[in-house]
Design an enzyme around this catalytic site. Sequence first.
Site, short mmCIF file in Angstrom:
data_model
loop_
_atom_site.label_atom_id
_atom_site.label_comp_id
_atom_site.label_asym_id
_atom_site.label_seq_id
_atom_site.Cartn_x
_atom_site.Cartn_y
_atom_site.Cartn_z
N SER A 135 0.84 -1.21 0.00
CA SER A 135 0.00 0.00 0.00
C SER A 135 0.87 1.25 0.00
CB SER A 135 -0.89 0.03 1.25
OG SER A 135 -1.58 1.26 1.35
N TYR A 148 -1.50 0.04 10.62
CA TYR A 148 -1.76 -0.37 9.23
C TYR A 148 -0.60 0.08 8.34
CZ TYR A 148 -3.71 -0.89 4.60
OH TYR A 148 -3.88 -1.25 3.28
P1 NDP Z 1 -11.56 -6.12 0.94
O1 NDP Z 1 -11.98 -5.88 2.35
O2 NDP Z 1 -12.56 -5.88 -0.13
O3 NDP Z 1 -10.96 -7.61 0.79
C1 NDP Z 1 -10.09 -8.12 1.76
C2 NDP Z 1 -9.88 -9.62 1.53
O4 NDP Z 1 -8.95 -10.09 2.52
C3 NDP Z 1 -11.16 -10.40 1.70
O5 NDP Z 1 -11.23 -11.41 0.72
C4 NDP Z 1 -11.01 -11.05 3.07
O6 NDP Z 1 -11.63 -12.33 3.11
C5 NDP Z 1 -9.49 -11.25 3.15
N1 NDP Z 1 -9.06 -11.37 4.53
C6 NDP Z 1 -8.98 -10.40 5.47
N2 NDP Z 1 -8.66 -10.94 6.67
C7 NDP Z 1 -8.54 -12.28 6.47
C8 NDP Z 1 -8.26 -13.39 7.32
N3 NDP Z 1 -8.00 -13.23 8.64
N4 NDP Z 1 -8.24 -14.62 6.77
C9 NDP Z 1 -8.48 -14.81 5.47
N5 NDP Z 1 -8.75 -13.80 4.60
C10 NDP Z 1 -8.80 -12.56 5.12
O7 NDP Z 1 -10.29 -5.16 0.72
P2 NDP Z 1 -9.31 -4.92 -0.52
O8 NDP Z 1 -9.64 -5.78 -1.65
O9 NDP Z 1 -9.24 -3.47 -0.72
O10 NDP Z 1 -7.93 -5.36 0.16
C11 NDP Z 1 -7.06 -6.32 -0.41
C12 NDP Z 1 -5.64 -5.92 -0.07
O11 NDP Z 1 -5.35 -4.67 -0.71
C13 NDP Z 1 -5.36 -5.72 1.43
O12 NDP Z 1 -4.09 -6.27 1.72
C14 NDP Z 1 -5.31 -4.20 1.56
O13 NDP Z 1 -4.49 -3.79 2.63
C15 NDP Z 1 -4.72 -3.82 0.23
N6 NDP Z 1 -4.93 -2.45 -0.21
C16 NDP Z 1 -6.19 -1.95 -0.32
C17 NDP Z 1 -6.35 -0.64 -0.75
C18 NDP Z 1 -7.69 0.00 -0.83
O14 NDP Z 1 -7.73 1.26 -0.89
N7 NDP Z 1 -8.79 -0.74 -0.86
C19 NDP Z 1 -5.21 0.18 -1.14
C20 NDP Z 1 -3.93 -0.46 -0.95
C21 NDP Z 1 -3.82 -1.73 -0.53
P3 NDP Z 1 -12.63 -12.83 4.28
O15 NDP Z 1 -13.11 -11.63 5.01
O16 NDP Z 1 -13.71 -13.57 3.56
O17 NDP Z 1 -11.79 -13.74 5.10
C1 8X3 Z 2 -5.15 1.64 1.70
C2 8X3 Z 2 -4.83 2.82 0.84
O1 8X3 Z 2 -4.71 5.35 0.74
O2 8X3 Z 2 -6.65 4.32 1.87
O3 8X3 Z 2 -4.04 0.83 1.75
O4 8X3 Z 2 -4.43 4.22 2.91
S1 8X3 Z 2 -5.18 4.25 1.64
#
Ligand code: NDP
Ligand code: 8X3
Length: 247
Positions: A135, A148
Amino acid sequence: MKTAFVSGATAGIGEATVRTLVASGWRCVATGRRAERLDALVADLGADKVHPAVFDVRDAEAMNAAIAALPEAFAGIDLLVNNAGLAQGLSPAQEANLANWQTMIDTNVTAMVTLTRLLLPTLIARKGAIVTIGSVAGNYVYPGGNVYAGSKAFANHFTLALRADLHGTGVRVTSIEPGMVETEFTLVRTGSQQASDDLYRGVNPMTADDIAMMVKWVAELPPHLNINRLEPMPVNQDFAGFRVARD
Ligand code: NDP
Ligand code: 8X3
């Protein structure tokens, strides 16, 4: 046909990555805790294309068992997408909930390195690739980012460090470090759909498909090319963050 292992494929970036890779001819192991969402993916894309692996990434034994139980067609992993992750809370450090901090460290750091370690022998044997969804929060701080941000700095840097250890193996490693992507991320972080809608309103944020497209691009590059890091942002987000407090 190549096989990807996508952690966190029940929503957002992970789900979009599975859909994009399958459309491009990959098969995918799709993981997450919400079994019904993985079942829906399988129903949609086909059991020959998607294998659902239901486990909590914080449970190393369950992770190990799920990998050991992969059907033969899905066992040869060519691409690991380290995507499962979350933020919990936006409180300043001095008011933050310690349990939230532990959950973020367990998920974004400990589980991510455990999964990587478990799949490295296969990835090396197959000259595969690793793509971690880090991120921008790991590169630029913002108020309330605290653990985070720290966990994502770890993810970004661990991924780059893997390149050094994998020198000469042919395994490619990429850190994708996105800014704002509208997914369930902010709903999970705040517990409020309203807060999520408010954050993204008018921003024209990136979509999960935008990031999935980047994962696919990186994964399908010719084998002599390695993208070390990508840092995509919406045009409407930037990183000017300095502030001064006045006495
Ligand atoms: P979502 O919340 O839409 O998806 C998160 C996914 O992670 C879900 O499939 C969830 O599955 C899984 N997950 C979380 N905790 C667990 C756990 N304990 N065990 C198994 N699976 C888990 O978020 P995003 O798609 O946005 O996030 C995906 C990645 O991208 C993350 O690492 C996030 O930090 C990163 N990211 C996101 C950004 C954003 O702005 N959205 C920007 C930069 C990075 P379930 O709950 O079914 O277990
Ligand atoms: C999440 C991206 O910009 O919301 O990793 O922190 S931001």
